[in-house]
Scaffold this motif. Structure first.
Motif, PDB file in Angstrom:
ATOM      1  N   LEU A   9       0.833  -1.207   0.000  1.00  0.00           N
ATOM      2  CA  LEU A   9       0.000   0.000   0.000  1.00  0.00           C
ATOM      3  C   LEU A   9       0.865   1.255   0.000  1.00  0.00           C
ATOM      4  O   LEU A   9       0.544   2.248  -0.657  1.00  0.00           O
ATOM      5  N   TRP A  10       1.975   1.234   0.725  1.00  0.00           N
ATOM      6  CA  TRP A  10       2.896   2.373   0.719  1.00  0.00           C
ATOM      7  C   TRP A  10       3.479   2.592  -0.674  1.00  0.00           C
ATOM      8  O   TRP A  10       3.600   3.715  -1.148  1.00  0.00           O
ATOM      9  N   LEU A  16       2.099   1.768  -3.526  1.00  0.00           N
ATOM     10  CA  LEU A  16       1.045   2.322  -4.376  1.00  0.00           C
ATOM     11  C   LEU A  16       0.874   3.816  -4.119  1.00  0.00           C
ATOM     12  O   LEU A  16       0.763   4.609  -5.066  1.00  0.00           O
ATOM     13  N   LYS A  17       0.855   4.198  -2.858  1.00  0.00           N
ATOM     14  CA  LYS A  17       0.642   5.598  -2.498  1.00  0.00           C
ATOM     15  C   LYS A  17       1.792   6.486  -2.946  1.00  0.00           C
ATOM     16  O   LYS A  17       1.579   7.614  -3.383  1.00  0.00           O
ATOM     17  N   SER A  18       3.003   5.991  -2.883  1.00  0.00           N
ATOM     18  CA  SER A  18       4.168   6.812  -3.228  1.00  0.00           C
ATOM     19  C   SER A  18       4.485   6.784  -4.724  1.00  0.00           C
ATOM     20  O   SER A  18       5.441   7.416  -5.154  1.00  0.00           O
ATOM     21  N   GLY A  19       3.724   6.035  -5.517  1.00  0.00           N
ATOM     22  CA  GLY A  19       3.903   6.069  -6.966  1.00  0.00           C
ATOM     23  C   GLY A  19       4.959   5.127  -7.499  1.00  0.00           C
ATOM     24  O   GLY A  19       5.520   5.373  -8.569  1.00  0.00           O
ATOM     25  N   GLN A  20       5.268   4.069  -6.797  1.00  0.00           N
ATOM     26  CA  GLN A  20       6.288   3.141  -7.261  1.00  0.00           C
ATOM     27  C   GLN A  20       5.894   2.418  -8.545  1.00  0.00           C
ATOM     28  O   GLN A  20       6.749   2.001  -9.310  1.00  0.00           O
ATOM     29  N   ASP A  57       3.890   3.761 -10.963  1.00  0.00           N
ATOM     30  CA  ASP A  57       3.481   4.709 -11.992  1.00  0.00           C
ATOM     31  C   ASP A  57       4.603   4.861 -13.009  1.00  0.00           C
ATOM     32  O   ASP A  57       5.427   5.763 -12.922  1.00  0.00           O
TER      33      ASP A  57
END
Length: 72
Positions: A25-26, A28-32, A34
C-alpha cells in the motif's frame, strides 16, 4: 499439546502478511508503480526494422545451437 505451535505460526503469518500489505500500500501511495510514460515511449520507438533484427538474431542463435549440439 501442540496448539501453541499453531498459534505461534498463525500469529507470525498474520504479522508478516500485514507487513507485506503495508509495504504494498505504501508503494502504491508513493507512486512506485506509476511508470506508464516509460512503457509507452519504449513501445513507440520499436519499429518494423527492430523487430526484424530481433527475429534474425533468434534465427542465428538457433542455427548456432544446432551446429554446436548435433545429436550423435
Amino acid at each position: 499439546m501442540d496448539d501453541w505451535v499453531v498459534a505461534m505460526m498463525l500469529g507470525a503469518s498474520i504479522f508478516l502478511g500485514s507487513i507485506a500489505l503495508f509495504a504494498f500500500l505504501w508503494a502504491l501511495k508513493s507512486g512506485q508503480f506509476d511508470d506508464e510514460e516509460k512503457f509507452l515511449n519504449a513501445v513507440k520507438f520499436d519499429g518494423e526494422e527492430d523487430l526484424n533484427d530481433a527475429v534474425n538474431q533468434e534465427r542465428k542463435k538457433e542455427e548456432l545451437q544446432k551446429k554446436v549440439y548435433k545429436p550423435k
